[in-house]
Design a protein around this motif. Sequence first.
Motif, PDB file in Angstrom:
ATOM      1  N   ALA A   8       0.822  -1.204   0.000  1.00 30.55           N
ATOM      2  CA  ALA A   8       0.000   0.000   0.000  1.00 30.55           C
ATOM      3  C   ALA A   8       0.858   1.257   0.000  1.00 30.55           C
ATOM      4  O   ALA A   8       0.549   2.254  -0.674  1.00 30.55           O
ATOM      5  CB  ALA A   8      -0.939  -0.007   1.205  1.00 30.55           C
ATOM      6  N   LEU A  45      -4.237   7.631   5.445  1.00 34.13           N
ATOM      7  CA  LEU A  45      -5.500   6.918   5.276  1.00 34.13           C
ATOM      8  C   LEU A  45      -6.651   7.902   5.122  1.00 34.13           C
ATOM      9  O   LEU A  45      -6.623   9.017   5.660  1.00 34.13           O
ATOM     10  CB  LEU A  45      -5.765   5.994   6.459  1.00 34.13           C
ATOM     11  CG  LEU A  45      -4.777   4.835   6.675  1.00 34.13           C
ATOM     12  CD1 LEU A  45      -5.187   4.025   7.898  1.00 34.13           C
ATOM     13  CD2 LEU A  45      -4.721   3.944   5.436  1.00 34.13           C
ATOM     14  N   VAL A  59      -6.595   5.235   0.374  1.00 33.11           N
ATOM     15  CA  VAL A  59      -6.531   3.925   1.008  1.00 33.11           C
ATOM     16  C   VAL A  59      -7.523   3.852   2.160  1.00 33.11           C
ATOM     17  O   VAL A  59      -7.584   4.758   2.997  1.00 33.11           O
ATOM     18  CB  VAL A  59      -5.107   3.625   1.530  1.00 33.11           C
ATOM     19  CG1 VAL A  59      -5.061   2.278   2.248  1.00 33.11           C
ATOM     20  CG2 VAL A  59      -4.116   3.635   0.377  1.00 33.11           C
ATOM     21  N   GLN A 113      -9.068   3.980  -5.552  1.00 32.23           N
ATOM     22  CA  GLN A 113      -9.381   3.568  -4.186  1.00 32.23           C
ATOM     23  C   GLN A 113      -8.798   2.181  -3.924  1.00 32.23           C
ATOM     24  O   GLN A 113      -8.934   1.275  -4.748  1.00 32.23           O
ATOM     25  CB  GLN A 113     -10.894   3.520  -3.974  1.00 32.23           C
ATOM     26  CG  GLN A 113     -11.635   4.771  -4.407  1.00 32.23           C
ATOM     27  CD  GLN A 113     -11.511   5.894  -3.401  1.00 32.23           C
ATOM     28  OE1 GLN A 113     -11.779   5.708  -2.215  1.00 32.23           O
ATOM     29  NE2 GLN A 113     -11.102   7.057  -3.876  1.00 32.23           N
ATOM     30  N   LEU A 114      -8.155   2.012  -2.771  1.00 26.33           N
ATOM     31  CA  LEU A 114      -7.654   0.714  -2.348  1.00 26.33           C
ATOM     32  C   LEU A 114      -8.257   0.369  -1.000  1.00 26.33           C
ATOM     33  O   LEU A 114      -8.170   1.156  -0.052  1.00 26.33           O
ATOM     34  CB  LEU A 114      -6.126   0.721  -2.234  1.00 26.33           C
ATOM     35  CG  LEU A 114      -5.498  -0.568  -1.671  1.00 26.33           C
ATOM     36  CD1 LEU A 114      -5.642  -1.715  -2.669  1.00 26.33           C
ATOM     37  CD2 LEU A 114      -4.027  -0.358  -1.315  1.00 26.33           C
ATOM     38  N   LEU A 132       0.763   4.268  -2.741  1.00 24.79           N
ATOM     39  CA  LEU A 132       0.622   5.670  -2.359  1.00 24.79           C
ATOM     40  C   LEU A 132       1.796   6.504  -2.862  1.00 24.79           C
ATOM     41  O   LEU A 132       1.626   7.651  -3.301  1.00 24.79           O
ATOM     42  CB  LEU A 132       0.516   5.788  -0.841  1.00 24.79           C
ATOM     43  CG  LEU A 132      -0.825   5.420  -0.216  1.00 24.79           C
ATOM     44  CD1 LEU A 132      -0.668   5.186   1.278  1.00 24.79           C
ATOM     45  CD2 LEU A 132      -1.863   6.517  -0.472  1.00 24.79           C
ATOM     46  N   ILE A 182      -7.966  -2.264   2.035  1.00 26.16           N
ATOM     47  CA  ILE A 182      -7.202  -3.328   2.696  1.00 26.16           C
ATOM     48  C   ILE A 182      -8.122  -4.004   3.704  1.00 26.16           C
ATOM     49  O   ILE A 182      -8.674  -3.349   4.594  1.00 26.16           O
ATOM     50  CB  ILE A 182      -5.956  -2.773   3.400  1.00 26.16           C
ATOM     51  CG1 ILE A 182      -5.043  -2.048   2.410  1.00 26.16           C
ATOM     52  CG2 ILE A 182      -5.191  -3.896   4.090  1.00 26.16           C
ATOM     53  CD1 ILE A 182      -3.840  -1.390   3.067  1.00 26.16           C
TER      54      ILE A 182
END
Length: 675
Positions: free
Chosen positions: A487, A523, A501, A569-570, A491, A572
């Motif tokens: 991640a 975040l 994220v 958009q990610l 970024l 996790i």
Amino acid sequence: MTAELTRGQNHPLPRARLEIRVSAGTPVVAGATLGDENGTIHGVEWVAHPGAPVLPGLEVSRQAAADHRLAVDLDAVPDAVHRVSVLLALPVAGQGPARFGAVAAPFTAVTGLDGEEVASYTLTGLESESAVVALELYRRQGGWKVRAVGQGYAGGLAELLADQRLPEAHQLAGGIHEAVARGLARSVPAPPARTADGDRSRPAAPAHGPDHGTAPQGATGRVPSASPYDPPAAASGAQPADGQGEHGTQRPYPGGPAGADRPSAPAGGAIDYSHPRRQSAAPPPPPPAAPPAEPGRPARPVAGDATGWSMEERLYNQVWGMFEDLARTTAAYRSAVDFADSRREKELDQVLSDPRSRIGGQGDAAREAARERYEQLVSRAGEVLDRDVAQLLAEAEVVEPALPAAYARWDNPVWHAYRVPMEIPMALRLGDLHLPEADRIRVPMLVRLPLERGLWIDSGRSASSDGAVTDSHEMRRLGLETAVAHAARLLAVYPAGEFTVHVIDPAGAGTQALAPLAQGGVLAAPPARGAAGTADVLGRLTERVDLVQMALRGGAPDALPPGLDTSQQLLIVNDFPHGFDDRAVNQLRYLADEGPAVGVHLMMVADREESAGYGPLLDPLWRSLLRLTPVPDDHLADPWVGHAWTYEPPLVPPGSQVLQQVLAQVAAARISWHR
């Protein structure tokens, strides 16, 4: 002398032990059926396919790949078998082509175990067909012949098998595609191939013979002159159609950053990977000239010696060219060793079959001669492998220091000069790959951006290849740390404000591992916890996918609600499936399937065995994600010959503060962008 067959022609086979080699330029399924004198298949046990690859006298590949080697021993085929039909089919899973008319004509060759071609056949004239009987080996007057068939079926494998009068045709076809889908889930995303002159946008025709004397492209056979991974018309130099390639008119892409233009893919088609801001005002710059080589030695390698519009693209093509070269030269070495082994066995069988030479000095001398010939062949193959590996190692030593941050390891000095980029790079490094025959070489695993598939960081015990890590809690921690490193890379390589994220950690078990992201201010919100937090994040991302899809389908990509975050958009997800109900599971499946096309990507940290309670419901979810591991593991396969490559994650060196320093710059740029 090789017989180049056309459709319907036949040619005698001079030996019983053969290889059938397939070069398709795109991943295909290879299989074979055994038929009686009328061509009838008497049951599923008469079909060799990726789910059941071995039959008496026959072995096929265990996964879909661009290149295949099918092993045939006609002396071991049952007496009731009179025909061996070699079939090819396009996988139904993934984003690949749906018909053979959309790809280069597959090439097939029947060779001896020494690589010498007996007959070849190029399957031209295919259009809507998705499955084809390529070749047929058949008995004739006490011997065997090969016939070029080229019979295609628009209805796919089910129609092909039904035409050979197999009662369970549809069920078996479904099982084959299921086995192929499992294999594709572990494949490295296919890069562009490499030509002999250094142009790595199209595949080359590798050298023939067991020694493969010149280039490192070691596998025998021929490869079509164009690659389906090229942008449209790239091989000929023609301009792509509007919106289809890097030179066409650019259309807005709502799934990307606000105001960014990207080439859009046709509905239902493959994702267009062309660089979002590459210019076409000038021709590609020539690769740098290599320094003069000493007489009798190969030229010294140069970073960026592949073609491309920029140094970044040339390095990308060079890295994947090295990957292909290593795959093929290793395949050549393994093939040569197999040939030496089979030759030794044959010579020993001849000795043991004669009672006069079975015992005594004559037998011992024959065994010693067979052993010496075996060692000589293996030694010769090893010399060729060592030469090719040394050349690739020298290339790796000059390429690695020249890589940009997106392609570089965390210990590369380029990260010390890191600044938040202004443009999205072509690709991202997700780790390293290597083979046991060339353990000194680590080839970067580069994946094009934006991500086509989500990522699954396997935190199960099976992720450990050497058994050194067995504690499940330790594996979960390592899995989440690996996810954080991935991640952070994402970024770091996106411009400010163009990548967001989110984290779901239902039980708060990952607080320590998530600290670099949570405390770094990168975040979108603190990690979501509990059922309510999980439902809120999944609901918002699902709604975003729905809104963008409706805008695209309605032909109004700008008609989006004010304030909608249009950045990539990610999400996790940690410790799945703990804390997830059926609704949340269905939303995850939806995001994994539909999200990447509109800029929503999934990264799951999970142990598949722990989700077994959901039954087969989650199987499509796992197959849609690219499985990575937090420890070295040989679970990935290349798209050419299907080697099992050992994957190593891109972990931050112990004691290094590079990740925190990079995230600090990302957070500062994020604050400035919001202002």
